[in-house]
Scaffold this motif. Structure first.
Motif, PDB file in Angstrom:
ATOM      1  N   ALA A 110       0.832  -1.209   0.000  1.00  0.00           N
ATOM      2  CA  ALA A 110       0.000   0.000   0.000  1.00  0.00           C
ATOM      3  C   ALA A 110       0.865   1.257   0.000  1.00  0.00           C
ATOM      4  CB  ALA A 110      -0.937  -0.006   1.205  1.00  0.00           C
ATOM      5  N   ALA A 111       1.965   1.238   0.739  1.00  0.00           N
ATOM      6  CA  ALA A 111       2.869   2.393   0.769  1.00  0.00           C
ATOM      7  C   ALA A 111       3.517   2.612  -0.594  1.00  0.00           C
ATOM      8  CB  ALA A 111       3.938   2.201   1.845  1.00  0.00           C
ATOM      9  N   GLU A 112       3.927   1.525  -1.237  1.00  0.00           N
ATOM     10  CA  GLU A 112       4.515   1.642  -2.584  1.00  0.00           C
ATOM     11  C   GLU A 112       3.491   2.175  -3.572  1.00  0.00           C
ATOM     12  OE1 GLU A 112       6.317  -2.016  -3.848  1.00  0.00           O
ATOM     13  OE2 GLU A 112       7.539  -2.136  -2.026  1.00  0.00           O
ATOM     14  N   ARG A 113       2.282   1.689  -3.486  1.00  0.00           N
ATOM     15  CA  ARG A 113       1.224   2.158  -4.387  1.00  0.00           C
ATOM     16  C   ARG A 113       0.966   3.648  -4.178  1.00  0.00           C
ATOM     17  NH1 ARG A 113      -3.823  -0.209  -6.903  1.00  0.00           N
ATOM     18  NH2 ARG A 113      -5.074   1.645  -7.289  1.00  0.00           N
ATOM     19  N   ALA A 114       0.944   4.080  -2.932  1.00  0.00           N
ATOM     20  CA  ALA A 114       0.718   5.496  -2.638  1.00  0.00           C
ATOM     21  C   ALA A 114       1.828   6.354  -3.239  1.00  0.00           C
ATOM     22  CB  ALA A 114       0.634   5.710  -1.134  1.00  0.00           C
ATOM     23  N   GLN A 115       3.058   5.881  -3.159  1.00  0.00           N
ATOM     24  CA  GLN A 115       4.170   6.622  -3.753  1.00  0.00           C
ATOM     25  C   GLN A 115       4.027   6.703  -5.266  1.00  0.00           C
ATOM     26  OE1 GLN A 115       7.536   4.444  -2.275  1.00  0.00           O
ATOM     27  NE2 GLN A 115       7.744   5.761  -0.464  1.00  0.00           N
ATOM     28  N   LEU A 116       3.651   5.608  -5.898  1.00  0.00           N
ATOM     29  CA  LEU A 116       3.463   5.607  -7.348  1.00  0.00           C
ATOM     30  C   LEU A 116       2.323   6.522  -7.761  1.00  0.00           C
ATOM     31  CD1 LEU A 116       4.006   1.841  -8.230  1.00  0.00           C
ATOM     32  CD2 LEU A 116       5.500   3.774  -8.797  1.00  0.00           C
ATOM     33  N   GLU A 117       1.261   6.550  -6.979  1.00  0.00           N
ATOM     34  CA  GLU A 117       0.135   7.437  -7.289  1.00  0.00           C
ATOM     35  C   GLU A 117       0.551   8.899  -7.190  1.00  0.00           C
ATOM     36  OE1 GLU A 117      -3.452   6.533  -5.165  1.00  0.00           O
ATOM     37  OE2 GLU A 117      -3.505   4.486  -5.945  1.00  0.00           O
TER      38      GLU A 117
ATOM     39  N   VAL B 298       3.517  10.112  -7.814  1.00  0.00           N
ATOM     40  CA  VAL B 298       4.282  10.387  -9.035  1.00  0.00           C
ATOM     41  C   VAL B 298       3.347  10.521 -10.227  1.00  0.00           C
ATOM     42  CG1 VAL B 298       5.968   9.432 -10.662  1.00  0.00           C
ATOM     43  CG2 VAL B 298       6.396   9.296  -8.202  1.00  0.00           C
ATOM     44  N   ALA B 299       2.453   9.563 -10.388  1.00  0.00           N
ATOM     45  CA  ALA B 299       1.549   9.563 -11.545  1.00  0.00           C
ATOM     46  C   ALA B 299       0.652  10.792 -11.557  1.00  0.00           C
ATOM     47  CB  ALA B 299       0.697   8.294 -11.547  1.00  0.00           C
ATOM     48  N   GLU B 300       0.184  11.223 -10.415  1.00  0.00           N
ATOM     49  CA  GLU B 300      -0.730  12.367 -10.353  1.00  0.00           C
ATOM     50  C   GLU B 300      -0.020  13.698 -10.576  1.00  0.00           C
ATOM     51  OE1 GLU B 300      -4.003  12.413 -10.368  1.00  0.00           O
ATOM     52  OE2 GLU B 300      -3.990  10.231 -10.427  1.00  0.00           O
ATOM     53  N   ASN B 301       1.286  13.707 -10.467  1.00  0.00           N
ATOM     54  CA  ASN B 301       2.023  14.961 -10.616  1.00  0.00           C
ATOM     55  C   ASN B 301       2.800  15.057 -11.916  1.00  0.00           C
ATOM     56  OD1 ASN B 301       1.509  16.534  -8.073  1.00  0.00           O
ATOM     57  ND2 ASN B 301       2.089  14.557  -7.238  1.00  0.00           N
ATOM     58  N   LEU B 302       2.624  14.116 -12.800  1.00  0.00           N
ATOM     59  CA  LEU B 302       3.229  14.192 -14.125  1.00  0.00           C
ATOM     60  C   LEU B 302       2.320  14.981 -15.060  1.00  0.00           C
ATOM     61  CD1 LEU B 302       4.488  10.533 -14.677  1.00  0.00           C
ATOM     62  CD2 LEU B 302       5.871  12.556 -14.237  1.00  0.00           C
ATOM     63  N   GLY B 303       2.898  15.609 -16.032  1.00  0.00           N
ATOM     64  CA  GLY B 303       2.093  16.317 -17.026  1.00  0.00           C
ATOM     65  C   GLY B 303       1.592  15.400 -18.128  1.00  0.00           C
ATOM     66  N   ASP B 304       2.148  14.200 -18.194  1.00  0.00           N
ATOM     67  CA  ASP B 304       1.758  13.235 -19.223  1.00  0.00           C
ATOM     68  C   ASP B 304       0.591  12.386 -18.743  1.00  0.00           C
ATOM     69  OD1 ASP B 304       3.883  14.055 -20.863  1.00  0.00           O
ATOM     70  OD2 ASP B 304       5.259  12.658 -19.863  1.00  0.00           O
ATOM     71  N   VAL B 305      -0.216  11.940 -19.693  1.00  0.00           N
ATOM     72  CA  VAL B 305      -1.344  11.079 -19.359  1.00  0.00           C
ATOM     73  C   VAL B 305      -0.834   9.662 -19.122  1.00  0.00           C
ATOM     74  CG1 VAL B 305      -3.514  10.090 -20.173  1.00  0.00           C
ATOM     75  CG2 VAL B 305      -2.942  12.474 -20.712  1.00  0.00           C
ATOM     76  N   ILE B 306      -1.255   9.101 -18.013  1.00  0.00           N
ATOM     77  CA  ILE B 306      -0.951   7.710 -17.687  1.00  0.00           C
ATOM     78  C   ILE B 306      -2.278   7.017 -17.448  1.00  0.00           C
ATOM     79  CG2 ILE B 306       0.103   6.158 -16.013  1.00  0.00           C
ATOM     80  CD1 ILE B 306       2.137   8.310 -15.426  1.00  0.00           C
ATOM     81  N   TRP B 307      -2.455   5.870 -18.096  1.00  0.00           N
ATOM     82  CA  TRP B 307      -3.695   5.127 -17.915  1.00  0.00           C
ATOM     83  C   TRP B 307      -3.402   3.640 -17.917  1.00  0.00           C
ATOM     84  CZ3 TRP B 307      -4.687   1.912 -22.021  1.00  0.00           C
ATOM     85  CH2 TRP B 307      -4.075   2.244 -23.237  1.00  0.00           C
TER      86      TRP B 307
ATOM     87  N   TYR C 262      -7.260   2.757 -14.350  1.00  0.00           N
ATOM     88  CA  TYR C 262      -6.695   3.973 -13.762  1.00  0.00           C
ATOM     89  C   TYR C 262      -6.392   4.983 -14.859  1.00  0.00           C
ATOM     90  CZ  TYR C 262      -3.360   7.153 -11.619  1.00  0.00           C
ATOM     91  OH  TYR C 262      -2.735   8.274 -11.169  1.00  0.00           O
ATOM     92  N   VAL C 263      -6.581   6.238 -14.532  1.00  0.00           N
ATOM     93  CA  VAL C 263      -6.137   7.335 -15.397  1.00  0.00           C
ATOM     94  C   VAL C 263      -5.771   8.503 -14.485  1.00  0.00           C
ATOM     95  CG1 VAL C 263      -8.473   8.236 -15.795  1.00  0.00           C
ATOM     96  CG2 VAL C 263      -6.640   8.782 -17.411  1.00  0.00           C
ATOM     97  N   ASN C 264      -4.636   9.155 -14.769  1.00  0.00           N
ATOM     98  CA  ASN C 264      -4.237  10.266 -13.907  1.00  0.00           C
ATOM     99  C   ASN C 264      -4.917  11.566 -14.331  1.00  0.00           C
ATOM    100  OD1 ASN C 264      -2.738  10.789 -16.220  1.00  0.00           O
ATOM    101  ND2 ASN C 264      -0.878  11.351 -15.116  1.00  0.00           N
ATOM    102  N   ARG C 265      -4.778  12.582 -13.484  1.00  0.00           N
ATOM    103  CA  ARG C 265      -5.464  13.859 -13.710  1.00  0.00           C
ATOM    104  C   ARG C 265      -5.006  14.591 -14.960  1.00  0.00           C
ATOM    105  NH1 ARG C 265      -4.835  15.835  -7.639  1.00  0.00           N
ATOM    106  NH2 ARG C 265      -2.724  15.659  -8.355  1.00  0.00           N
ATOM    107  N   ALA C 266      -3.830  14.275 -15.459  1.00  0.00           N
ATOM    108  CA  ALA C 266      -3.343  14.944 -16.674  1.00  0.00           C
ATOM    109  C   ALA C 266      -4.302  14.707 -17.841  1.00  0.00           C
ATOM    110  CB  ALA C 266      -1.940  14.453 -17.027  1.00  0.00           C
TER     111      ALA C 266
END
Length: 142
Positions: free
Chosen positions: A91-98, A100-109, A120-124
């Motif tokens: 859960a801690a690793e997942r939180a760290q990855l989230e 990173v993913a939420e703060n990138l300017g690129d779309v991750i899905w 999953y899809v990030n806010r970008a």
């Protein structure tokens, strides 16, 4: 619990239960004695002397007399400490990855293999495509 069965017989079952879980455990046992439940299963923390915190899965089942009165409770404790530690680390690793993913300017899905279900899809996605993340999660072909 680190204690012999001889020392446990006739003793309060919550003697080693962590204070954070004691009320929940007592309520579960009380529901057996009140006959509102015949069986309970809980994950609780124990603090046996000299062993530190241990997580156990506790299963307890009532035995009834012919009159329907509780005459005993049989229980099983399974040490799940390692399982809980692995789940917490994951859960801690997942939180760290989230983060990173939420703060990138690129779309991750992420989707299933057939791309029929979005996982999953990030806010970008919202700033790049001008659509909400929830719209993509609800309708992957949008």
């Amino acid at each position: 619990t680190g204690r012999s069965p001889h020392n446990e017989l006739g003793q309060d079952s919550a003697i080693c239960v962590d204070s954070k879980d004691a009320a929940n455990w007592r309520a579960a046992l009380q529901s057996i004695f009140d006959c509102s439940l015949e069986y309970v299963r809980r994950e609780i923390r124990l603090r046996p002397p000299g062993l530190g915190e241990r997580w156990v899965e506790v299963s307890a089942q009532a035995s009834f007399s012919s009159e329907g009165l509780v005459v005993g409770v049989t229980g099983l404790l399974t040490d799940i400490t390692e399982k809980r530690l692995r789940a917490n680390a994951l859960a801690a690793e997942r939180a760290q990855l989230e983060i990173v993913a939420e703060n990138l300017g690129d779309v991750i899905w992420m989707s299933d293999f057939e791309k029929t279900e979005m996982v999953y899809v990030n806010r970008a996605y919202e700033s790049v495509w001008g659509k909400t993340c929830s719209s993509l999660l609800e309708n992957p072909s949008s």
